[in-house]
Design a protein around this motif. Structure first.
Motif, PDB file in Angstrom:
ATOM      1  N   LEU A 865       0.814  -1.198   0.000  1.00  0.00           N
ATOM      2  CA  LEU A 865       0.000   0.000   0.000  1.00  0.00           C
ATOM      3  C   LEU A 865       0.851   1.253   0.000  1.00  0.00           C
ATOM      4  O   LEU A 865       1.965   1.248   0.479  1.00  0.00           O
ATOM      5  N   SER A 866       0.313   2.314  -0.544  1.00  0.00           N
ATOM      6  CA  SER A 866       1.032   3.585  -0.540  1.00  0.00           C
ATOM      7  C   SER A 866       0.235   4.680   0.143  1.00  0.00           C
ATOM      8  O   SER A 866       0.586   5.834   0.077  1.00  0.00           O
ATOM      9  N   SER A 867      -0.855   4.328   0.794  1.00  0.00           N
ATOM     10  CA  SER A 867      -1.629   5.341   1.505  1.00  0.00           C
ATOM     11  C   SER A 867      -2.168   4.760   2.795  1.00  0.00           C
ATOM     12  O   SER A 867      -2.363   3.556   2.922  1.00  0.00           O
ATOM     13  N   LEU A 871      -3.942   1.056   3.724  1.00  0.00           N
ATOM     14  CA  LEU A 871      -3.341   0.266   4.790  1.00  0.00           C
ATOM     15  C   LEU A 871      -4.388  -0.087   5.853  1.00  0.00           C
ATOM     16  O   LEU A 871      -4.433  -1.212   6.346  1.00  0.00           O
ATOM     17  N   SER A 872      -5.259   0.878   6.175  1.00  0.00           N
ATOM     18  CA  SER A 872      -6.327   0.619   7.143  1.00  0.00           C
ATOM     19  C   SER A 872      -7.252  -0.467   6.627  1.00  0.00           C
ATOM     20  O   SER A 872      -7.694  -1.344   7.386  1.00  0.00           O
ATOM     21  N   SER A 873      -7.528  -0.457   5.329  1.00  0.00           N
ATOM     22  CA  SER A 873      -8.393  -1.472   4.727  1.00  0.00           C
ATOM     23  C   SER A 873      -7.740  -2.849   4.833  1.00  0.00           C
ATOM     24  O   SER A 873      -8.410  -3.848   5.102  1.00  0.00           O
ATOM     25  N   VAL A 875      -5.580  -3.869   7.149  1.00  0.00           N
ATOM     26  CA  VAL A 875      -5.622  -4.315   8.546  1.00  0.00           C
ATOM     27  C   VAL A 875      -7.011  -4.842   8.892  1.00  0.00           C
ATOM     28  O   VAL A 875      -7.158  -5.881   9.548  1.00  0.00           O
ATOM     29  N   ARG A 876      -8.060  -4.143   8.421  1.00  0.00           N
ATOM     30  CA  ARG A 876      -9.430  -4.582   8.690  1.00  0.00           C
ATOM     31  C   ARG A 876      -9.686  -5.960   8.067  1.00  0.00           C
ATOM     32  O   ARG A 876     -10.291  -6.836   8.686  1.00  0.00           O
ATOM     33  N   THR A 877      -9.188  -6.164   6.838  1.00  0.00           N
ATOM     34  CA  THR A 877      -9.352  -7.467   6.182  1.00  0.00           C
ATOM     35  C   THR A 877      -8.622  -8.555   6.954  1.00  0.00           C
ATOM     36  O   THR A 877      -9.128  -9.675   7.106  1.00  0.00           O
ATOM     37  N   ASN A 878      -7.428  -8.245   7.449  1.00  0.00           N
ATOM     38  CA  ASN A 878      -6.663  -9.237   8.215  1.00  0.00           C
ATOM     39  C   ASN A 878      -7.397  -9.617   9.492  1.00  0.00           C
ATOM     40  O   ASN A 878      -7.450 -10.799   9.871  1.00  0.00           O
ATOM     41  N   LEU A 879      -7.975  -8.613  10.194  1.00  0.00           N
ATOM     42  CA  LEU A 879      -8.739  -8.919  11.408  1.00  0.00           C
ATOM     43  C   LEU A 879      -9.943  -9.796  11.075  1.00  0.00           C
ATOM     44  O   LEU A 879     -10.266 -10.730  11.818  1.00  0.00           O
ATOM     45  N   TYR A 880     -10.614  -9.503   9.986  1.00  0.00           N
ATOM     46  CA  TYR A 880     -11.759 -10.316   9.547  1.00  0.00           C
ATOM     47  C   TYR A 880     -11.333 -11.772   9.382  1.00  0.00           C
ATOM     48  O   TYR A 880     -12.010 -12.698   9.865  1.00  0.00           O
ATOM     49  N   ARG A 881     -10.218 -12.001   8.700  1.00  0.00           N
ATOM     50  CA  ARG A 881      -9.786 -13.380   8.417  1.00  0.00           C
ATOM     51  C   ARG A 881      -9.357 -14.113   9.682  1.00  0.00           C
ATOM     52  O   ARG A 881      -9.544 -15.332   9.796  1.00  0.00           O
ATOM     53  N   ILE A 882      -8.780 -13.396  10.632  1.00  0.00           N
ATOM     54  CA  ILE A 882      -8.354 -14.039  11.883  1.00  0.00           C
ATOM     55  C   ILE A 882      -9.562 -14.362  12.765  1.00  0.00           C
ATOM     56  O   ILE A 882      -9.706 -15.481  13.276  1.00  0.00           O
ATOM     57  N   LEU A 883     -10.438 -13.384  12.960  1.00  0.00           N
ATOM     58  CA  LEU A 883     -11.589 -13.587  13.846  1.00  0.00           C
ATOM     59  C   LEU A 883     -12.569 -14.611  13.293  1.00  0.00           C
ATOM     60  O   LEU A 883     -13.286 -15.280  14.046  1.00  0.00           O
TER      61      LEU A 883
END
Length: 974
Positions: A865-867, A871-873, A875-883
């Motif tokens: 990511l360059s913005s 980057l926030s998007s 992190v949100r996707t990563n939390l979704y996949r973990i939870l």
């Protein structure tokens, strides 16, 4: 626990401790403390499947609560296991006549030996062996529990020597084949018969029946076969040999049965295994086959048929050290230095020991402590042992090596040694032959100066893989002897390595100094030497460096002269009065000049050393030396008209050595050679003189890993000067080299990198901003033109800096640097081998389109990511996949850690870091849900609603929004 039970345990403990003190059961315990509940449970489950899912405790009282069922099991008559079922299952291990059972078992070992540690000879032995091993195992576990829970007295070190084979025998039968060593029978026979047809007829491994061997044949003539059977350890001899005979279908003209040596775990001594094999084979085979059968230990066989023809070639013609005095060896144990025997005596024990758990022996010491002399003496020691030869590989042999492959193993190093030194093919060992002889202990590999070899090869040397290759070779016969020396600066690289023993050479004690002086000097000159030792004060923690001691003896060996005619060291341009070594060498050369009546001074002599060490790369021909003396010392009168003996007064210098076969001179001591390079760099630096020699030395330290750089850093406090000011002037001259078409650009880049390492390196702590400010001063601008960095350079702060025509290769701390978020830093710059695991502040905007990025770095930009929004998007996707791992049917359940670690995430923050963060923030709870399944996670009650909304509705509630912002701040600097 009841008082009665406690008393019983105390009584048992007292008896067991007494047994240990009597050395009766030294072989029973190995890491018994570490065995623990899980291992015993696995053994129990191996025999009793019906009690799966139970917890194991030690005691005699029932668990509180309702007992639904109780049953009693007995293991080998040693212990009872009582199973209680309630809400959770428990296994309570109860001692059953423990004292008598232990005493009887130990008495059996005392009278008949330990049947579990020897080969078995018949099928009837197998059941008894299994029972004995299991009884022994249960005993180990029982005692380990007693120690863990009720005994505070530490277990004696000599007791921790057993259990290795028990686990694999009872826990994982699928892995039992790993118990059998790779005897490399096919390779051995191929070495013996390089031009014949060699076939592997059979490779049998049957752990349950204790059968393991290799059968190889070689066709020496039409239909004329010779057979080779390589049996392994931990087998039933009779069953293995019978299996071979039953499967034998070809007619053999001759048969050879080869075996590794076997060490008794009871006595630690070698058993006569060949005699056992010979007797058993005679019982089960016919007379005709027995008559044509020969029996060998594998190492004897390999020596006779694979190495003996090379043995004389391996005998090194080393110069005899006339005044050698052996110094004590110290070993690092539990972070303490333990004094051992004299080094050669101890190394002799290691080399001759029947079994080696630690095949790699690292001997470290400071410069000049005698590591090279030690290696040469060990070579002589090894070559004096029957059926052993030493192979010495010295850093000197590889000083100018340019490897076109990465050295990852002992074999790779030997291959490079053969190549660089142009060893004749008739004298070089074939690589399989080299490995096999190392493996079985016939060849003792001695490597002098591994740290300097690493420094020469740089990224072409992989230390971890190199040491693992040594460990791998030792697996077969436990007979490897690999002896390596290194400077003590690199101690941390070895102390945590498996199968590596670390030793120290610390120099001569006062007693050994007296012994050395008595060997070297007359009684009167011994007093002179002691006077100089007192003057120079060169002892280090009451230990004297042998190199310095040798120089002192060289000093007093010179005849007296008129000291008034010679200048003081303070007048020199090269020698530093604050350096003990400089004072010693200066005094030595003063005496030499006085004795030989040379009309030169010590600075002139230094220039001569530089001519040999630097300009002639460490070796000068006699003709070139004569020419140098004639040109630069015109007042020196030749001692004869004979060209070969023209300037004898220089030939006999205490700092030079003469190679008669090559008719060349070298610097006698490696450390003096290094000393000359350091003083040359410091002198040129002070005078701001950049010539080809200084540039070549700067190239030598270009990636920060050179021994030369270490010595330069050590001298910076003594040779105090304005390193930034002088460095800046030399840097400008290097930068100007870019404009000269006849210069090699890559060497100029490396020289710039080496200069930066030298100027910025010292023992003080600096911040990223400090380093960047120094760079601005060196480059005289915040626009750094032609900044070049190689290796693990210091992390920098690039905010407020621009780099033009920069070059970055293997800059390992690049990701730790600070970068601006909204402007371009790098123009026309090249990046090679840069780790793509960067922080969020490192983005594509930093690099102008004129830059050349390495593939990994470019791909990382494409995938990342360059913005901050993107980057926030992510992190949100990563939390979704973990939870989502524990989410099913609208609710959250516990899942094991191994399941959670399968969640696919993106970005440079690892899944392990995410899980740690979520646990610390209370979003996930980490716990063990069921016995035997390990740890796992479940979404905590406070976050279940927020997690469900994220998964089901793609809504980020305030609780998780806070977590996302914290991740962006903590891991991405936003």
């Amino acid at each position: 626990m009841s008082l009665q039970t406690s008393e019983k345990i105390k009584e048992l403990n007292k008896w067991v401790l007494q047994a240990f003190e009597d050395s009766v059961v030294e072989d029973i315990l190995n890491n018994a403390r570490k065995a623990g509940e899980a291992l015993c449970k696995a053994v129990i489950l191996h025999h009793y499947d019906e009690i799966k899912g139970s917890k194991i405790i030690l005691g005699e009282e029932k668990i509180n609560g309702t007992v639904k069922r109780e049953r009693q099991l007995s293991f080998s008559g040693l212990i009872d296991v009582v199973v209680y079922e309630q809400d959770e299952n428990y296994i309570i291990v109860k001692p059953k006549s423990v004292r008598n059972k232990i005493k009887n078992y130990l008495e059996t070992i005392r009278i008949h030996g330990n049947p579990a540690s020897h080969d078995t000879n018949g099928p009837n032995d197998l059941s008894s062996l299994a029972d004995v091993k299991f009884t022994k195992f249960a005993l180990v576990q029982l005692i380990s529990w007693f120690y863990k829970d009720f005994i505070t007295k530490p277990i004696p070190q000599r007791m921790l020597q057993y259990i290795g084979g028990i686990e694999s025998n009872y826990i994982d039968t699928e892995k039992e084949t790993s118990l059998y060593e790779d005897v490399r029978g096919l390779d051995i026979v191929k070495i013996q018969y390089p031009k014949q047809k060699v076939l592997l007829q059979a490779k049998v491994n049957d752990p349950q029946k204790k059968i393991s061997y290799e059968f190889v044949t070689v066709e020496v003539a039409n239909s004329l076969l010779i057979g080779y059977v390589f049996v392994r350890k931990n087998i039933s001899i009779s069953i293995t040999l019978q299996h071979f005979l039953d499967e034998l279908t070809c007619n053999l003209a001759n048969l050879n049965i080869c075996s590794p040596r076997v060490i008794s775990s009871d006595t630690g001594k070698e058993v006569n295994r060949i005699a056992s094999i010979q007797d058993k084979f005679k019982e089960i085979t016919n007379d005709s086959l027995f008559k044509i059968t020969n029996f060998f230990y594998i190492d004897d066989f390999v020596w006779q048929y694979c190495l003996s023809e090379y043995a004389k070639l391996l005998d090194l013609d080393l110069e005899n050290e006339q005044y050698f005095v052996d110094q004590e060896l110290f070993q690092l144990q539990d972070n303490q230095s333990i004094e051992l025997k004299p080094s050669l005596q101890y190394m002799g024990q290691i080399i001759n020991s029947p079994e080696k758990q630690e095949p790699v022996n690292i001997v470290v010491g400071r410069a000049g402590v005698g590591k090279t002399t030690f290696c040469e003496q060990v070579v002589s020691l090894v070559n004096g042992i029957d059926k052993k030869r030493a192979l010495l590989i010295s850093s000197t042999d590889l000083r100018n090596a340019n490897a076109d492959f990465t050295v990852k193993s002992l074999t790779d190093l030997y291959r490079l040694f053969v190549k660089v030194n142009e060893v004749d093919s008739t004298e070089a060992l074939e690589y399989n032959n080299f490995e096999i002889n190392i493996s079985c202990g016939n060849l003792v590999l001695i490597i002098d100066g591994l740290d300097e070899i690493e420094s020469t090869l740089k990224e072409k040397f992989d230390l971890d893989s190199f040491l693992k290759s040594a460990i791998s070779l030792n697996e077969a016969y436990k007979s490897c002897s690999i002896i390596i020396t290194s400077r003590d600066y690199y101690l941390d690289r070895y102390i945590l390595k498996d199968s590596v023993a670390v030793f120290f050479l610390r120099g001569f004690s006062n007693e050994l100094v007296d012994k050395y002086l008595a060997k070297r000097l007359s009684k009167q000159r011994v007093k002179d030497a002691q006077k100089y030792l007192s003057i120079f004060d060169i002892a280090d923690q009451s230990r004297h460096t042998p190199l310095y001691l040798s120089l002192v003896c060289d000093l007093v060996d010179r005849d007296e002269y008129n000291e008034d005619a010679l200048p003081d060291i303070s007048e020199s341009s090269y020698y530093y009065s604050k350096s003990k070594l400089d004072n010693l060498i200066y005094k030595l050369l003063q005496r030499e000049i006085g004795k030989q009546s040379l009309e030169i001074n010590c600075d002139d002599y230094f220039e001569l050393i530089v001519e040999i060490s630097i300009r002639h790369q460490g070796e000068i021909s006699k003709n070139d030396l004569n020419e140098y003396i004639a040109i630069f010392f015109p007042s020196i009168e030749p001692t004869s008209n004979i060209e070969s003996d023209k300037y004898t007064q220089f030939y006999i210098s205490p700092l030079f050595s003469y190679d008669r076969s090559r008719d060349t001179f070298k610097i006698r001591y490696d450390f003096v050679d290094l000393w000359a390079k350091v003083r040359f760099v410091l002198s040129n630096f002070e005078r701001e003189v950049l010539d080809g020699d200084l540039k070549r030395l700067l190239v030598e330290i270009y990636d920060g890993s050179s021994v030369l750089l270490e010595e330069l850093i050590e001298m910076k406090n003594i040779a105090q000067t304005d390193y930034i000011d002088h460095g800046s002037n030399i840097l400008q001259k290097l930068i100007n080299d870019y404009q000269e078409s006849n210069k090699k650009t890559i060497l100029t880049r490396k020289a710039i990198s080496g200069l930066l390492y030298f100027v910025l390196s010292d023992k003080s702590k600096k911040t990223k901003s400090d380093y960047s400010n120094y760079l601005v001063r060196l480059f005289r601008s915040d626009k750094l033109n032609r900044l070049s960095i190689f290796g693990k350079f210091f992390p920098l702060d690039f905010r407020g800096i621009q780099v033009h025509e920069g070059f970055f290769e293997q800059f390992h701390d690049f990701e730790k640097c600070e970068f601006p978020s909204d402007c371009t830093v790098f123009y026309y710059s090249t990046f090679k081998g840069i780790n793509p695991k960067f922080s969020a502040t490192l983005n594509s905007l930093l690099f102008d389109s004129t830059c050349n990025l390495n593939e990994d770095l470019r791909r990382a930009f494409d995938d990342s990511l360059s913005s901050a929004g993107n980057l926030s998007s992510q992190v949100r996707t990563n939390l979704y996949r973990i939870l989502k791992v524990g989410y099913r049917s609208g609710s959250f359940s516990w899942k094991s850690e191994s399941i959670y670690k399968m969640a696919p995430i993106k970005g440079h923050v690892s899944l392990v870091e995410y899980l740690r963060f979520l646990t610390l923030e209370g979003i996930l709870e980490k716990r063990s849900e069921r016995a035997g399944n390990g740890d796992g996670f479940i979404v905590s009650a406070n976050f279940k609603d927020a997690a469900k909304n994220l998964i089901a509705n793609n809504i980020v509630k305030p609780e998780l929004e806070t977590a996302i912002k914290k991740i962006l701040k903590d891991f991405h600097g936003l």
